[in-house]
Design a protein around this motif. Sequence first.
Motif, short mmCIF file in Angstrom:
data_model
loop_
_atom_site.label_atom_id
_atom_site.label_comp_id
_atom_site.label_asym_id
_atom_site.label_seq_id
_atom_site.Cartn_x
_atom_site.Cartn_y
_atom_site.Cartn_z
N GLY A 187 0.81 -1.21 0.00
CA GLY A 187 0.00 0.00 0.00
C GLY A 187 0.84 1.26 0.00
O GLY A 187 0.56 2.22 -0.73
N ASP B 285 1.41 4.05 -3.36
CA ASP B 285 1.15 5.49 -3.28
C ASP B 285 2.42 6.31 -3.49
O ASP B 285 2.36 7.40 -4.05
CB ASP B 285 0.53 5.84 -1.93
CG ASP B 285 -0.93 5.42 -1.84
OD1 ASP B 285 -1.58 5.28 -2.90
OD2 ASP B 285 -1.43 5.22 -0.71
N PRO C 13 -2.88 -4.27 -2.83
CA PRO C 13 -3.24 -2.84 -2.80
C PRO C 13 -2.97 -2.13 -4.12
O PRO C 13 -3.75 -1.26 -4.52
CB PRO C 13 -2.34 -2.29 -1.68
CG PRO C 13 -2.01 -3.47 -0.82
CD PRO C 13 -1.92 -4.63 -1.76
N ALA D 97 -5.81 -0.33 -6.33
CA ALA D 97 -5.65 1.10 -6.61
C ALA D 97 -5.65 1.37 -8.11
O ALA D 97 -6.25 2.35 -8.58
CB ALA D 97 -4.36 1.61 -5.98
N GLY E 84 -9.14 4.11 2.87
CA GLY E 84 -7.97 3.31 2.53
C GLY E 84 -7.31 2.71 3.76
O GLY E 84 -6.95 1.54 3.78
N SER F 32 -6.94 -1.25 4.82
CA SER F 32 -5.66 -1.91 5.06
C SER F 32 -5.68 -2.67 6.39
O SER F 32 -5.12 -3.76 6.49
CB SER F 32 -4.52 -0.88 5.06
OG SER F 32 -4.61 -0.01 6.17
#
Length: 417
Positions: free
Chosen positions: A70, A74, A121, A125, A344, A348
Amino acid sequence: MRNWYRATIGGLPRLYWYLWSGMLINRVGGFVALVLSLYLTSDRHLTLSVAGLVGGSYGIGGIAGVLLGGVLADRWGRRPTLLLAHFGAVVMLAGLALAEPIWLIAALAALLGLMHAMPGPAFVAAIVDVTPAADRSRAFNLQFWAFNLGMAVASVLAGALAEMSFTLLFAVDASATLVTAVLILWKIPETRPAARTASASASASASAKPSGGLHTALTDRAYMLFVALSLLLAILSTQTSTILPLAITADGLRPSVYGSVVAYAALLIVVGQLFVPRLIDRWRKGTALAVANVFLGLGFAAVSLADGVGGYLAAATIWTVGSMIAAPPNAAVIAELSPEALRGRYQSVFYLTFPAASFIAPAAGGVSLQYLGDWHWVVCGALGLLAAAGHLLIQPARERRVARQLEAERFAVPVAG
């Protein structure tokens, strides 16, 4: 037929189908996680308890992989994270097939668990990035369908390959992972919005940074009670990929029987999941989750009575009904309890239950099966009943919390996490 196609498949972007194809190929070739415990006991000749602990290291790696995946998705982007995870998994699979010392096998299993958990993730995404909001429900339904179809095919192939050669099994798994990596490298660009509009993203994040953080979810009592009960469900579900193959082979059945049982369960989900939402639409969510856990518990308790293919298929039918009933209310409860700005982070925390279960189920289950024998499955049944009671007990307080949150959002009043 044309209307069904438009409502179910039509209109999704081409890039989504590349992502979908990569997930399906990787799932079809994902053998090792399914038969790791069998590999450790039959090929490496470890005891049940040691094999359970070594297999549990795969789950520990998965816990780290969910969080790392995750963060990297990002910070680095979706594409680099997916490439690192898939190419890294190829290396770990090759190393695990050749490793001899137990400590090295355990370390490689942990790293493989990390690499297998990292893409989740990033895949999710990327799907959100490329799919219009109105189409995301269909997109994720098709993703769920692909996962279970891939699981069904992988289960049959895993059992057959395990009877031929574990080395071949590792090689085919690594090849499928490599094909997915090449597909990502060839067809999937970076989808992260910040990568396309860096300056706009930077200014937006500076002006609209959400309040709270991971600690908000971890200190949310109502949510963490739900997560704890979800962990019990995950531990039960993980029996199919950790302890069940040991029970089947202990009954003198061939590894291909295990593959057939898991494939049968996955195919039931592929077909039956389409009808579950209409069946439970009028049920309260906690009630649906309680019923689901009862079925799961009864299904795994029935394994204690199974000694042939028919018995295992009957048990699989019962626990699979529970899995199908659990899916829709689980997703709805997570959405209800998650503040909009922190969805989010809340997701998680919930998804950590799966790698945690991947550690707990084999580590505790290996010892339990070794010393309790068939009573291990009775204990699983009791856990299902305990989780069912828990969902019924927390249901009123959770519903009051959701009602307060909806009322606060209606009047634009911030809700404390």
